[in-house]
Every structure is written in C-alpha cells, then in structure tokens.
Enzyme design. Structure first.
Site, PDB file in Angstrom:
ATOM      1  CG  ASP A  50     -30.768   2.667  -8.622  1.00 32.65           C
ATOM      2  OD1 ASP A  50     -30.162   1.741  -8.029  1.00 32.65           O
ATOM      3  OD2 ASP A  50     -31.888   3.069  -8.280  1.00 32.65           O
ATOM      4  CE1 TYR A  91       4.442 -13.584  -0.115  1.00 34.92           C
ATOM      5  CE2 TYR A  91       6.352 -13.332  -1.571  1.00 34.92           C
ATOM      6  CZ  TYR A  91       5.421 -12.785  -0.691  1.00 34.92           C
ATOM      7  OH  TYR A  91       5.482 -11.450  -0.396  1.00 34.92           O
ATOM      8  NE  ARG A 132       3.383  -8.381   0.883  1.00 36.26           N
ATOM      9  CZ  ARG A 132       2.485  -9.253   0.419  1.00 36.26           C
ATOM     10  NH1 ARG A 132       2.878 -10.365  -0.157  1.00 36.26           N
ATOM     11  NH2 ARG A 132       1.194  -9.011   0.531  1.00 36.26           N
ATOM     12  CG  HIS A 189       1.334  -0.183  -6.267  1.00 34.71           C
ATOM     13  ND1 HIS A 189       0.761  -1.235  -6.920  1.00 34.71           N
ATOM     14  CD2 HIS A 189       1.737  -0.680  -5.069  1.00 34.71           C
ATOM     15  CE1 HIS A 189       0.800  -2.320  -6.153  1.00 34.71           C
ATOM     16  NE2 HIS A 189       1.391  -2.002  -5.025  1.00 34.71           N
ATOM     17  CG  HIS A 215      -1.756  -8.456  -5.493  1.00 29.66           C
ATOM     18  ND1 HIS A 215      -1.521  -7.651  -6.580  1.00 29.66           N
ATOM     19  CD2 HIS A 215      -0.855  -8.058  -4.571  1.00 29.66           C
ATOM     20  CE1 HIS A 215      -0.530  -6.814  -6.313  1.00 29.66           C
ATOM     21  NE2 HIS A 215      -0.106  -7.051  -5.103  1.00 29.66           N
ATOM     22  CG  HIS A 268       6.931  -9.413  -4.404  1.00 34.07           C
ATOM     23  ND1 HIS A 268       7.602  -8.567  -3.557  1.00 34.07           N
ATOM     24  CD2 HIS A 268       6.418 -10.392  -3.613  1.00 34.07           C
ATOM     25  CE1 HIS A 268       7.476  -8.992  -2.317  1.00 34.07           C
ATOM     26  NE2 HIS A 268       6.784 -10.115  -2.319  1.00 34.07           N
ATOM     27  CD  GLU A 283       3.881  -3.427   2.004  1.00 39.38           C
ATOM     28  OE1 GLU A 283       2.891  -4.132   2.214  1.00 39.38           O
ATOM     29  OE2 GLU A 283       4.032  -2.733   0.972  1.00 39.38           O
ATOM     30  CG  HIS A 301       5.180  -0.095  -3.987  1.00 37.02           C
ATOM     31  ND1 HIS A 301       4.367   0.805  -3.340  1.00 37.02           N
ATOM     32  CD2 HIS A 301       4.912  -1.302  -3.421  1.00 37.02           C
ATOM     33  CE1 HIS A 301       3.632   0.173  -2.440  1.00 37.02           C
ATOM     34  NE2 HIS A 301       3.955  -1.113  -2.453  1.00 37.02           N
ATOM     35  CD  GLU A 345       5.680  -4.392  -0.904  1.00 36.32           C
ATOM     36  OE1 GLU A 345       4.879  -5.347  -0.851  1.00 36.32           O
ATOM     37  OE2 GLU A 345       5.376  -3.268  -1.312  1.00 36.32           O
ATOM     38  CG  ASP A 365       1.519  -1.086   1.042  1.00 32.50           C
ATOM     39  OD1 ASP A 365       0.964  -2.101   1.498  1.00 32.50           O
ATOM     40  OD2 ASP A 365       2.129  -1.067  -0.049  1.00 32.50           O
ATOM     41  CG  ASP A 402      -0.266  -5.953   1.754  1.00 31.58           C
ATOM     42  OD1 ASP A 402      -0.421  -4.778   2.153  1.00 31.58           O
ATOM     43  OD2 ASP A 402       0.402  -6.246   0.745  1.00 31.58           O
TER      44      ASP A 402
HETATM   45  N1  GLY Z   1      -0.534  -3.885  -1.007  1.00 28.05           N
HETATM   46  C1  GLY Z   1       0.090  -3.954  -2.244  1.00 28.05           C
HETATM   47  C2  GLY Z   1       1.526  -3.880  -2.083  1.00 28.05           C
HETATM   48  O1  GLY Z   1       2.048  -4.132  -1.015  1.00 28.05           O
HETATM   49  O2  GLY Z   1       2.239  -3.524  -2.978  1.00 28.05           O
HETATM   50 MN    MN Z   2       3.396  -2.460  -0.917  1.00 28.21          MN
HETATM   51 MN    MN Z   3       1.215  -4.006   0.884  1.00 28.16          MN
END
Ligand code: GLY
Ligand code: MN
Ligand code: MN
Length: 437
Positions: free
Chosen positions: A32, A381, A399, A354, A236, A343, A401, A347, A377, A264, A253
C-alpha cells in the site's frame, strides 16, 4: 493570471484547436506504499501544478475558456492524510484557470471542449490509460454527427511546440539550472574530500545525496552512479554496493534536482587520492576531449560537430596510448574507438536529465542557439580482460561530464564548482572534510 508558458503555448496553437496535457499519477511501489510522486514534466513545465490526477486543457478558440483545469476535489478526510489540495477554487484563483472542474467530471465535460474543433494536440504513448479514454471520447463525439457535432480530425503531438519551448531556456530557467549545477558540484566535491579506500560505494552515494538535500534540492535528477574499479566501466551502474579498494578509480555520475531542474555531472578520481601513471594518462585523454568540445560551443555550431570533435580527440589519444593501432582516419572510419568510447558526447539537459528536443531537424543536425543547455561527457572505459590491452589499463573507466549553456558569444559552463584537472582533484582530495554524517 495564466502561467506564462500556458499563454505562450496558446499563442502558438492553431486557432481552432484544443490541447490536452495529463499529470502524473501515484504509482504503487509495494503493497500500500507509493513511489515518491514526480510530476509529468510537460505538465509541470506548462502549469506549475504539482499534484497527481489533473488534466490541463488549452483551447484558444473557445469563447470563454482558454485554460481549463481538472483537479482532485478538496476533501478534508483525504487531505488530513496526504496534504492540502489545490481544488477547483484554487485552480482558478491560484493557477489562473478560466474554468476548473473536479477530475471526476472529466468524462462528461472534456468531450464538450472537443466539439467542432479540427485539431487536437495530445501526446499518445505517455499515459496509456488516458490514451484509451481519449479515443473513447472521440469515438463518442463521432457518433453524434447527425446532431451537428464533429470530432477532431487531426491529432498531433504537442511536442512540436512544447519541446521546442523546453529546448530554449529563459533567464528564470537558467537561474534554477545554475543552482542545480552548483548543488550537484558541491556533492561531488564532498565525495572527493571524503573518499578513502575501504569505504563502500553506497557511503559516497549517501554523502552526495545528503549534500543535495541539505542544499535545498528535492533529490536526484536520476539514480546516482557511484562505481569503483571494474564498476567504473559499466556505463549505467547504479547498484552502488561494492567496496572501494586502494588503487581503484571512483566514477561518480550524480545530479541534483532543484525546482524540477536537473544537474548532471560526472567526475572520476583515484580512491587513494593519487592517480597511477596509466590512470592519469587515460584521464588526461578524456579531459582533453571534454575541454576541446567545450571550446567549440557557440551559436551556429552543429550539435553533431561536438561529438565528432570528441571522437577525433579520443581516437588520437587512444593511438597515443597504444590501445588502438592504425591511422586516426581508420580508427574513425572503422569506428574502432567504440571499443572504449561507446556513447554519445552529450544530450540536452533541463527538467529531464535527458531533456526533450530534437537533435536532427529537416536539414540535418541542429545548430546551437543561445539558451540551449546540454552536457559534454566524453569517456573511455577499459574493462579488465579487454583483448589487446595491457593490464595496467584494466578497470579504468573515466568520464568527465559538464553542463553548458550556449550564450550569445560562446558558452557558460555551469559545473565549474567541482575541479576536473587531475592535479586539482588530487589537491582537493587532500583537504580534510568536516561533514556531519
Ligand atoms: N547520468 C546519465 C547521463 O549522464 O547521461
Ligand atoms: Mn549526461
Ligand atoms: Mn551523467
């Protein structure tokens, strides 16, 4: 007064049309207990109404009601459990609706706003139950044709207007986004200062998110990624359960959500405060890509060019590091760099991490305009056991970013509050931390 975004959307609609936007509803987590409520972003962007089970209708051609809200009724016996509600009166008085109804009246009242209107703006696929309800309403109106009533003949996605609005941030949006980025940066700095080998990933996650909440953020814009060692190479990863060992890199991240705007940020640092030779070499490669992409950002630049720049730099660096062979042209043409960089470089960023908005328009990749906000970013890897890679490079996932906004003459980096130079990171990690946890 109507919310500014409602007025703007009304002006951009066809005069003989109606738009329908549906709020989020509570979602059961278990037994619930519901998940924490998060408003539908399109709905919130337009209305600033943060309640479940509401519907907003925009009708520019209606003689009296251009903005109509359906809301939950005020009910003392329910409000005592879950808090005060806007109610029908509040929808008019506080939210500027021209007319408001209890949500229970939707099936009877909403179809009347569709009568003899050619075009309906509605985004199918977001709210499955409502999709069916709407189709039923239209079918019902069609059946009344002999009474002189016709139903909308065109149903179109409001994203063509709304997501173009969301793509360009105004001064108020940017103020909140700056704050989201500032808070996000503070969380990352705390993690750098606090990190010690032997800690668990979730301890850093808790610290970062503590700083977010303590600084006035409502929470996170997306599940925080805190990975050490091999986990830095999982894009991720967010289970955040492992021990952080001496010699590991730590990749975080994480972004705060402030007033429904998301930061982000990714930073990568050595758990023990000192990069190894191989870690530093890969770090410098990624950092160079990050900086060279940011240096390109200005109005008129193609979004795709930014990714191409990152690929160009990383291809060069991977050759330099001896992780790939051949010429730079071959590495790019054959996409062999994708073994380590799989990647995109960024974005759109906004109320959704995103964020919405097309990347490609009729004549190709979109060019940047002032007010657009996005991430930069790049990453590399290298998982343990990657064929053809010397062991010293194993489990190096990096990374870097940042969040940037396009200005009239270039860009503003929103995430300068957290260091990214390798030496600065090492210096920051030497600073003792006094965090009350
Ligand atoms: N945190 C997800 C990305 O960097 O796109
Ligand atoms: Mn991002
Ligand atoms: Mn990110």
């Amino acid at each position: 007064m109507k919310p500014a975004r409602v007025t703007e959307f009304l002006q951009k609609m066809d005069p003989q049309s109606v738009a329908v936007f549906v709020s989020a509803h509570e979602i059961r987590r278990n037994h619930d207990t519901d998940f924490e409520f998060r408003q539908d972003t399109d709905f919130y962007y337009l209305t600033r109404l943060n309640e479940p089970d509401c519907v907003a209708v925009l009708a520019p051609g209606h003689p009296e009601h251009q903005y109509i809200l359906f809301v939950r009724p005020r009910k003392r016996e329910e409000e005592i459990w879950t808090g005060l509600r806007t109610g029908v009166e509040g929808a008019i008085r506080e939210h500027g609706a021209d007319a408001a109804y209890e949500i229970g009246q939707l099936d009877v009242v909403l179809p009347k706003y569709f009568h003899n209107v050619e075009k309906l703006y509605y985004r199918f696929g977001q709210h499955g139950d409502f999709d069916h309800k709407l189709i039923g309403m239209i079918k019902y109106i069609r059946e009344q044709v002999r009474g002189g009533v016709f139903a909308p003949t065109t149903i179109t996605d409001p994203a063509t207007i709304l997501h173009e609005m969301r793509l360009r941030k105004n001064a108020d949006d940017l103020r909140d986004l700056r704050r989201a980025a500032e808070i996000s940066a503070a969380g990352h700095v705390a993690a750098m200062k606090h990190c010690k080998p032997g800690m668990y990933e979730y301890e850093l996650e808790a610290l970062v998110e503590y700083i977010f909440r303590k600084s006035g953020a409502t929470g996170v814009g997306y599940p925080s990624i805190v990975g050490a060692g091999f986990n830095t190479t999982i894009l991720h990863y967010n289970t955040n359960q492992c021990r952080i060992n001496d010699g590991d890199l730590v990749l975080i991240d994480a972004g705060a959500e402030y007033n429904v705007w998301s930061g982000d940020i990714t930073r990568t640092f050595p758990a023990n405060g000192k990069f190894t030779r191989a870690q530093r070499a890969v770090y410098e490669a990624v950092l160079r890509a990050n900086k060279e992409v940011i240096a390109l950002v200005k109005p008129g630049e193609s979004f795709m060019k930014l990714h191409e720049k990152a690929v160009d730099v990383l291809a060069e660096e991977l050759l330099q590091l001896g992780l790939l062979s051949g010429s730079k042209q071959e590495v790019i043409a054959q996409e062999s760099y994708r073994k380590f960089f799989m990647h995109r470089t960024g974005h759109w960023l906004g109320m959704d991490v995103h964020d919405v908005g097309r990347y490609k328009v009729e004549d190709g990749w979109r060019t940047l305009e002032p007010g657009m906000v996005f991430t930069v970013e790049p990453g590399l890897y290298i998982a343990e056991g990657t064929p053809g890679v010397p062991a010293e490079f194993y489990n190096i996932g990096i990374r870097v970013e940042d969040d940037v906004v396009v200005t009239e003459s270039g860009c503003e980096v929103l995430t300068t509050g957290v260091p990214k130079e390798a030496n600065e990171i090492e210096a920051t990690m030497k600073e003792s931390v006094m965090v009350a946890v």
